[in-house]
Scaffold this motif. Structure first.
Motif, PDB file in Angstrom:
ATOM      1  N   VAL A  96       0.851  -1.185   0.000  1.00 10.31           N
ATOM      2  CA  VAL A  96       0.000   0.000   0.000  1.00 10.31           C
ATOM      3  C   VAL A  96       0.890   1.238   0.000  1.00 10.31           C
ATOM      4  CG1 VAL A  96      -1.836   1.242   1.197  1.00 10.31           C
ATOM      5  CG2 VAL A  96      -1.756  -1.266   1.297  1.00 10.31           C
ATOM      6  N   GLU A  97       0.696   2.112  -1.005  1.00 14.48           N
ATOM      7  CA  GLU A  97       1.511   3.333  -1.130  1.00 14.48           C
ATOM      8  C   GLU A  97       0.600   4.533  -1.362  1.00 14.48           C
ATOM      9  OE1 GLU A  97       4.609   5.794  -1.176  1.00 14.48           O
ATOM     10  OE2 GLU A  97       4.840   3.630  -0.865  1.00 14.48           O
ATOM     11  N   PRO A  98       0.677   5.574  -0.512  1.00 13.54           N
ATOM     12  CA  PRO A  98       1.399   5.546   0.760  1.00 13.54           C
ATOM     13  C   PRO A  98       0.647   4.713   1.799  1.00 13.54           C
ATOM     14  CG  PRO A  98       0.214   7.620   0.499  1.00 13.54           C
ATOM     15  CD  PRO A  98      -0.024   6.836  -0.753  1.00 13.54           C
ATOM     16  N   VAL A 102       3.374  -3.269   3.605  1.00 17.06           N
ATOM     17  CA  VAL A 102       2.837  -4.503   3.012  1.00 17.06           C
ATOM     18  C   VAL A 102       1.883  -5.133   4.016  1.00 17.06           C
ATOM     19  CG1 VAL A 102       3.356  -6.801   2.114  1.00 17.06           C
ATOM     20  CG2 VAL A 102       4.900  -4.881   1.612  1.00 17.06           C
ATOM     21  N   VAL A 103       0.650  -5.377   3.582  1.00 15.49           N
ATOM     22  CA  VAL A 103      -0.365  -5.956   4.468  1.00 15.49           C
ATOM     23  C   VAL A 103      -0.988  -7.165   3.778  1.00 15.49           C
ATOM     24  CG1 VAL A 103      -0.866  -3.722   5.533  1.00 15.49           C
ATOM     25  CG2 VAL A 103      -2.196  -4.471   3.536  1.00 15.49           C
ATOM     26  N   THR A 175      -0.030  -2.750  -4.958  1.00 13.27           N
ATOM     27  CA  THR A 175       0.830  -3.630  -5.749  1.00 13.27           C
ATOM     28  C   THR A 175       0.660  -5.061  -5.270  1.00 13.27           C
ATOM     29  OG1 THR A 175       2.480  -1.878  -6.050  1.00 13.27           O
ATOM     30  CG2 THR A 175       3.191  -4.137  -6.475  1.00 13.27           C
ATOM     31  N   VAL A 176       0.352  -5.943  -6.225  1.00 16.09           N
ATOM     32  CA  VAL A 176       0.277  -7.392  -5.965  1.00 16.09           C
ATOM     33  C   VAL A 176       1.172  -8.059  -6.996  1.00 16.09           C
ATOM     34  CG1 VAL A 176      -1.178  -9.434  -5.773  1.00 16.09           C
ATOM     35  CG2 VAL A 176      -2.086  -7.190  -5.136  1.00 16.09           C
ATOM     36  N   GLN A 220       5.718 -11.962  -2.068  1.00 18.76           N
ATOM     37  CA  GLN A 220       6.020 -10.568  -1.756  1.00 18.76           C
ATOM     38  C   GLN A 220       5.806  -9.682  -2.982  1.00 18.76           C
ATOM     39  OE1 GLN A 220       6.104 -10.145   1.828  1.00 18.76           O
ATOM     40  NE2 GLN A 220       7.555  -8.610   1.130  1.00 18.76           N
ATOM     41  N   PRO A 221       5.149  -8.535  -2.796  1.00 23.69           N
ATOM     42  CA  PRO A 221       4.972  -7.608  -3.913  1.00 23.69           C
ATOM     43  C   PRO A 221       6.317  -7.097  -4.432  1.00 23.69           C
ATOM     44  CG  PRO A 221       3.540  -7.031  -2.063  1.00 23.69           C
ATOM     45  CD  PRO A 221       4.510  -8.056  -1.560  1.00 23.69           C
TER      46      PRO A 221
END
Length: 227
Positions: A96-98, A102-103, A175-176, A220-221
């Motif tokens: 997640v940005e911003p 990473v969740v 991002t995935v 991991q993204p």
């Protein structure tokens, strides 16, 4: 006397002759030879039976009828539906940005938009526009991260068994795997839960397919810029 005897004899003879004629009328007397009929020339009229001829019975005409039974068979065709698309499991890690955290996220194909669970939602005004301040906690041991973003709009969420909620919507880069999309995310003041995000159809559309029997397919993204 002799004349009488002679006369009696003649009468007797006549009487006997008459009796014979009565006994054999139109026939020869037994003492006469039978009249022999002249032999009749035999004609060669012998009836000859025809010689048996071999009779061949014609074979019955056999009509061959081809019976075609149509069966509808489901043809399984392997279509590369995941070509140029992500294959996601029921749970994936999302960057997640911003704020660049990473969740873990539930992949929710039933939700039209994505949802992020946060803490301490505080709306405020900046330069005449509506903004929102919130805290994102990646884990229970991590320090909360404060984020400020402009509000794009508000949505009302109806949930069975719960009161309806009016939630602010912001834009975030998600991002995935190696795919990043800028999508609208509604913020829910429900921080502290194990899974902080619901990845909705606005990210999945035209980008991914979901295999609900798997988890963390992408790992991991891969954030551009080396993060």
């Amino acid at each position: 006397m002799q004349k009488l005897s002679l006369l009696w004899l003649l009468l007797t003879v006549q009487v006997l002759a008459g009796c014979e004629s009565l006994m054999y009328p139109g026939q020869n007397r037994p003492d006469q030879p039978a009249e022999v009929m002249p032999p009749v020339e035999s004609q060669d009229v012998t009836m000859q039976c025809p010689e048996p001829a071999e009779v061949i019975c014609a074979q019955p005409e056999v009509k061959v009828v081809e019976r075609v039974i149509e069966r509808r068979v489901e043809k399984v065709v392997e279509v590369p539906v995941a070509k140029d698309k992500l294959v996601l499991g029921s749970v994936e890690e999302v960057a997640v940005e911003p704020p660049g955290l990473v969740v873990e996220s539930i992949v929710d194909t039933g939700s039209p938009t994505s949802t992020l669970r946060v803490k301490k939602l505080t709306p405020f005004e900046r330069d005449g526009s509506d903004w929102i301040r919130f805290q994102l906690v990646q884990s229970r041991k991590a320090e909360p991260v404060s984020v400020e973003l402009p509000i794009k709009r508000y949505v009302r969420i109806e949930r069975l068994g719960f009161d309806s909620q009016r939630r602010p919507v912001v834009e975030l880069n998600l991002t995935v795997g190696h795919v990043t999309h800028l999508v609208e995310v509604n913020l829910a003041d429900e921080g502290g839960t194990d899974l902080l995000m619901l990845l909705g159809r606005n990210f999945l559309k035209d980008a991914a397919v979901v295999d609900v029997s798997r988890r963390n397919v992408q790992g991991q993204p891969q954030i551009a810029g080396g993060k």
